[in-house]
Write a protein that holds these residues in place. Structure first.
Motif, short mmCIF file in Angstrom:
data_model
loop_
_atom_site.label_atom_id
_atom_site.label_comp_id
_atom_site.label_asym_id
_atom_site.label_seq_id
_atom_site.Cartn_x
_atom_site.Cartn_y
_atom_site.Cartn_z
N UNK A 1 -5.58 33.53 17.33
CA UNK A 1 -5.03 32.37 16.61
C UNK A 1 -4.50 31.37 17.63
N UNK B 1 2.80 27.07 11.14
CA UNK B 1 4.10 26.60 10.67
C UNK B 1 5.06 27.79 10.62
N UNK C 1 6.50 29.50 8.28
CA UNK C 1 6.17 30.63 7.39
C UNK C 1 5.11 31.54 8.01
N UNK C 2 4.10 30.91 8.66
CA UNK C 2 3.08 31.71 9.36
C UNK C 2 3.74 32.59 10.41
N UNK D 1 5.75 35.49 9.03
CA UNK D 1 4.91 36.53 8.43
C UNK D 1 4.16 37.31 9.51
N UNK D 2 3.63 36.61 10.49
CA UNK D 2 2.86 37.30 11.55
C UNK D 2 3.78 38.17 12.39
N UNK E 1 6.16 39.82 11.43
CA UNK E 1 6.55 41.04 10.69
C UNK E 1 5.44 42.10 10.68
N UNK E 2 4.26 41.76 11.20
CA UNK E 2 3.20 42.77 11.27
C UNK E 2 3.60 43.87 12.24
N UNK E 3 3.10 45.07 11.99
CA UNK E 3 3.40 46.18 12.91
C UNK E 3 2.58 46.02 14.19
N UNK F 1 -1.00 46.96 13.56
CA UNK F 1 -1.79 45.90 12.93
C UNK F 1 -2.18 44.83 13.96
N UNK G 1 -5.90 43.61 15.19
CA UNK G 1 -6.32 42.20 15.14
C UNK G 1 -6.85 41.73 16.49
N UNK H 1 -8.26 35.38 10.46
CA UNK H 1 -7.98 36.55 11.31
C UNK H 1 -7.55 37.76 10.48
N UNK I 1 -9.59 41.46 9.52
CA UNK I 1 -9.03 42.82 9.64
C UNK I 1 -9.33 43.62 8.37
N UNK J 1 1.63 26.47 0.41
CA UNK J 1 2.20 27.54 1.25
C UNK J 1 2.50 28.79 0.44
N UNK K 1 -0.74 30.47 0.14
CA UNK K 1 -1.14 30.96 1.46
C UNK K 1 -0.38 32.24 1.84
N UNK K 2 0.92 32.26 1.58
CA UNK K 2 1.69 33.45 1.94
C UNK K 2 1.35 34.63 1.01
N UNK L 1 -1.79 35.90 2.46
CA UNK L 1 -1.46 36.61 3.70
C UNK L 1 -1.04 38.04 3.37
N UNK M 1 -3.02 41.59 4.11
CA UNK M 1 -2.30 42.60 4.91
C UNK M 1 -2.25 43.93 4.17
N UNK N 1 -4.00 47.85 4.63
CA UNK N 1 -3.20 49.08 4.72
C UNK N 1 -3.60 50.07 3.62
N UNK O 1 -6.83 51.62 4.65
CA UNK O 1 -6.60 52.63 5.70
C UNK O 1 -6.17 53.95 5.06
#
Lengths: 60, 231
Positions: free
Chosen positions: A17, A23, A25-26, A29-30, A32-34, A37, A41, B21, B25, B203, B206-207, B210, B214, B218, B221
């Motif tokens: 990316x 922004x 919010x992105x 959120x990103x 917070x990924x483990x 994950x 990616x 992206x 995944x 947004x 979008x969230x 997202x 995600x 999971x 998996x």
């Protein structure tokens, strides 16, 4: 060391990316990924352009 | 132009570009699932999990309508309600179709409804309830877009049946969706593109998308873990 970098920084460095286009919010959120994950990616980054629109397994 | 952002692309194109992206995944995990489809237990678990998700689809859309009806002076709410009313009719009883398929694969109704859903299924669906009720019901379009645009093809489902060695009757719901989701996928794209979305609305969608990509990854998996340990 990669483990001191945020998820966004790691994914930006891997080319997954462009952090300058995200922004707040992105970013939140990103980040917070483990790590698992994020590592996945990074590993699939080269395939990303070819995968849009493929089945994801959960079907409505 | 309606449906175009100020950058000259549609809302859906922007959504797809921003989340490529994460969708990659989810697709990659689904490829891992496909390779494991030679194990019948993996395919049965996949259908089981899809039943758990499908049982919440109509209630989620009803919640979208309930919440949208409480919002004043928001021009997206009327078309959102109209879309949901149409789509509820299209999605009604699909959870029962999965139950019928599972029974053909040897899973009883009692087993289906006594099992507590895995936490990632609760997160996938439960996060939508939160967004709908406590943020904005428009968010739910991100969930639908992820799941109905990225649908399987008939050829793909037929390959799952062949690999698994299970009775084809157990895959009838997935096979039906390979057909109908082509239209449903285009419908949600057209709906998102036709709405007068503000940046706040976009947004929220979008969230939601997202989180959907995600948690779908999971969940899948978890499905892959149904394979025998030595694979």
């Amino acid at each position: 060391m990669s483990d001191t970098k945020t998820n966004v920084e790691q994914l930006h460095e891997a080319g997954a990316l462009d952090k300058d286009r995200l922004h707040e919010d992105h970013v939140n959120a990103i980040n917070q990924l483990s790590q698992e994950e994020v590592d996945h990616l990074k590993s699939i980054n080269k395939k990303i352009q070819n995968q849009s629109g493929q089945s994801v397994g959960i079907i409505l | 132009m309606i449906g175009k952002t100020n950058k000259g692309i549609t809302h859906f194109e922007r959504l797809q570009a921003n989340l490529s992206f994460l969708s990659a995944r989810a697709a990659d995990i689904n490829n891992q699932f496909t390779q494991l489809a030679t194990h019948p237990a993996v395919c049965i678990e996949h259908i089981f999990i899809n039943q758990m998700v499908a049982r919440a689809t109509v209630p989620l859309m009803e919640e979208v309508i309930n919440c949208a009806n409480t919002i004043d002076n928001d021009p997206v709410c009327a078309p959102l309600i109209k879309y949901m009313e149409k789509h509820i009719a299209e999605e009604t009883d699909h959870d029962q179709w999965y139950v019928n398929d599972l029974e053909k694969l040897g899973v009883s109704r009692e087993e289906i409804f006594s099992r507590i859903p895995p936490s990632n299924v609760s997160a996938l669906v439960g996060s939508q309830y939160y967004l709908i009720r406590h943020h904005h019901p428009i968010a739910f379009l991100g969930y639908i877009a992820c799941l109905e645009v990225n649908h399987p093809t008939v050829e793909y489902v037929e390959s799952l049946i062949e690999k698994s060695g299970l009775p084809a009757e157990g895959f009838s719901t997935i096979l039906e969706h390979a057909v109908i989701d082509s239209q449903h996928g285009q419908d949600i794209i057209n709906t998102i593109n036709s709405l007068p979305l503000t940046e706040k609305h976009f947004r929220a969608i979008e969230m939601s998308a997202f989180q959907t990509y995600r948690y779908v990854a999971l969940v899948m998996e978890d499905v892959c873990r149904a394979a025998p340990k030595n694979t």
